[in-house]
Enzyme design. Sequence first.
Site, PDB file in Angstrom:
ATOM      1  N   ARG A  82       0.865  -1.178   0.000  1.00 42.82           N
ATOM      2  CA  ARG A  82       0.000   0.000   0.000  1.00 42.82           C
ATOM      3  C   ARG A  82       0.902   1.229   0.000  1.00 42.82           C
ATOM      4  O   ARG A  82       2.076   1.152   0.374  1.00 42.82           O
ATOM      5  CB  ARG A  82      -0.907   0.014   1.228  1.00 42.82           C
ATOM      6  CG  ARG A  82      -1.870  -1.158   1.312  1.00 42.82           C
ATOM      7  CD  ARG A  82      -2.709  -1.070   2.584  1.00 42.82           C
ATOM      8  NE  ARG A  82      -3.695  -2.158   2.675  1.00 42.82           N
ATOM      9  CZ  ARG A  82      -3.467  -3.337   3.239  1.00 42.82           C
ATOM     10  NH1 ARG A  82      -2.271  -3.592   3.789  1.00 42.82           N
ATOM     11  NH2 ARG A  82      -4.401  -4.267   3.287  1.00 42.82           N
ATOM     12  N   HIS A 130      -2.475   2.909  -5.766  1.00 43.43           N
ATOM     13  CA  HIS A 130      -3.051   1.641  -5.298  1.00 43.43           C
ATOM     14  C   HIS A 130      -3.278   0.656  -6.456  1.00 43.43           C
ATOM     15  O   HIS A 130      -3.382  -0.555  -6.230  1.00 43.43           O
ATOM     16  CB  HIS A 130      -4.366   1.899  -4.568  1.00 43.43           C
ATOM     17  CG  HIS A 130      -4.701   0.846  -3.558  1.00 43.43           C
ATOM     18  ND1 HIS A 130      -3.944   0.614  -2.427  1.00 43.43           N
ATOM     19  CD2 HIS A 130      -5.717  -0.062  -3.507  1.00 43.43           C
ATOM     20  CE1 HIS A 130      -4.481  -0.373  -1.720  1.00 43.43           C
ATOM     21  NE2 HIS A 130      -5.548  -0.814  -2.362  1.00 43.43           N
ATOM     22  N   HIS A 138      -4.414  -9.681   3.617  1.00 47.35           N
ATOM     23  CA  HIS A 138      -5.867  -9.700   3.791  1.00 47.35           C
ATOM     24  C   HIS A 138      -6.247 -10.674   4.911  1.00 47.35           C
ATOM     25  O   HIS A 138      -5.748 -11.796   4.953  1.00 47.35           O
ATOM     26  CB  HIS A 138      -6.557 -10.146   2.499  1.00 47.35           C
ATOM     27  CG  HIS A 138      -6.492  -9.129   1.403  1.00 47.35           C
ATOM     28  ND1 HIS A 138      -6.675  -9.439   0.071  1.00 47.35           N
ATOM     29  CD2 HIS A 138      -6.255  -7.782   1.439  1.00 47.35           C
ATOM     30  CE1 HIS A 138      -6.567  -8.351  -0.656  1.00 47.35           C
ATOM     31  NE2 HIS A 138      -6.319  -7.334   0.152  1.00 47.35           N
TER      32      HIS A 138
END
Length: 320
Positions: A138, A269, A295
């Site tokens: 990120r 992104h 995640h």
Amino acid sequence: MVQRQPFLIDQVVACIRAKHYSIRTERVYVQWIRRYIVFHGTRHPMDLGRSHLERFLSFLAVDGRVAAATQNQALAAILFLYRDVLGSPLAWVDEVVRAKKPVKLPVVLTRDEVSRVLGRMEGTPWLMASLLYGSGLRLMECLRLRIKDVDFGMHQIVVHDGKGAKDRVTTLADKLVPALHTQIERVQRLHESDLAAGLGEAPLPYALDRKLPSASREFAWQFLFPSKRLSADPRDGVVRRHHVDEKVLQRAVKEAVRGAAVYKPASCHTFRHSFATHLLESGYDIRTVQELLGHSDVATTQIYTHVLNRGGQGVRSPLD
């Protein structure tokens, strides 16, 4: 002598810092809480009810025309105020309905488009963008990297305190090793110059500066992508060298996308989305990609299976 109660915003800031939220979260929450209070004529939040909160959220959606994500961000800030700062037992706090976010497929670049965009970049912005794509980082994870987080021996990058306050390990592209060594040498020269000037401190997470008083001046703790300028830390006012501002990379990527004639709404992104999609295209299993991205739920990672290079769900058009 009666000690005065701290102002509400001061209480909000103190509570946020006690929970170790990021400075960005602090600024956003304070901004929304201020707007909520001003919207209702500076009345104290304890004098307001469910209808007042819903009226504010409705105003944001109808008059402000904000996206669902922005509306939910405002709601999160106000709920934090009631639950964590004021300790409100009001039952209606849990009954407020969040705005439904539209389901959107992520913007993904093809390998050729990634190559063209990176080909329009150079220097430090190129290296940062290459890490976003090559390691699936990120934007803020990239900017907050420390020297110690790059592990050349294991060919990996360690991401500390990522989204959700989680640590993870991701891959390091061999192609970037020479450029990273050069960048580290630059940072070392800059750090030695700062030390000679009686400076050289980097901000440390949590209370590490009290546990390890000298760590802030150690080279390992310096940012991999330091700012060119020294600045006062917003939390304690100490002058330090922070990481480069995110706008530097955001502008560079925007210009590169335009210069490469890529007609997609690509951003920093987008490189992370492309990283995940291209790994799945290459045959890596979804659980591996999930771990590299950090995640919590594999369902979040599964969205990339819908944007693989199969155009129109793999259906061949009857026109062809």
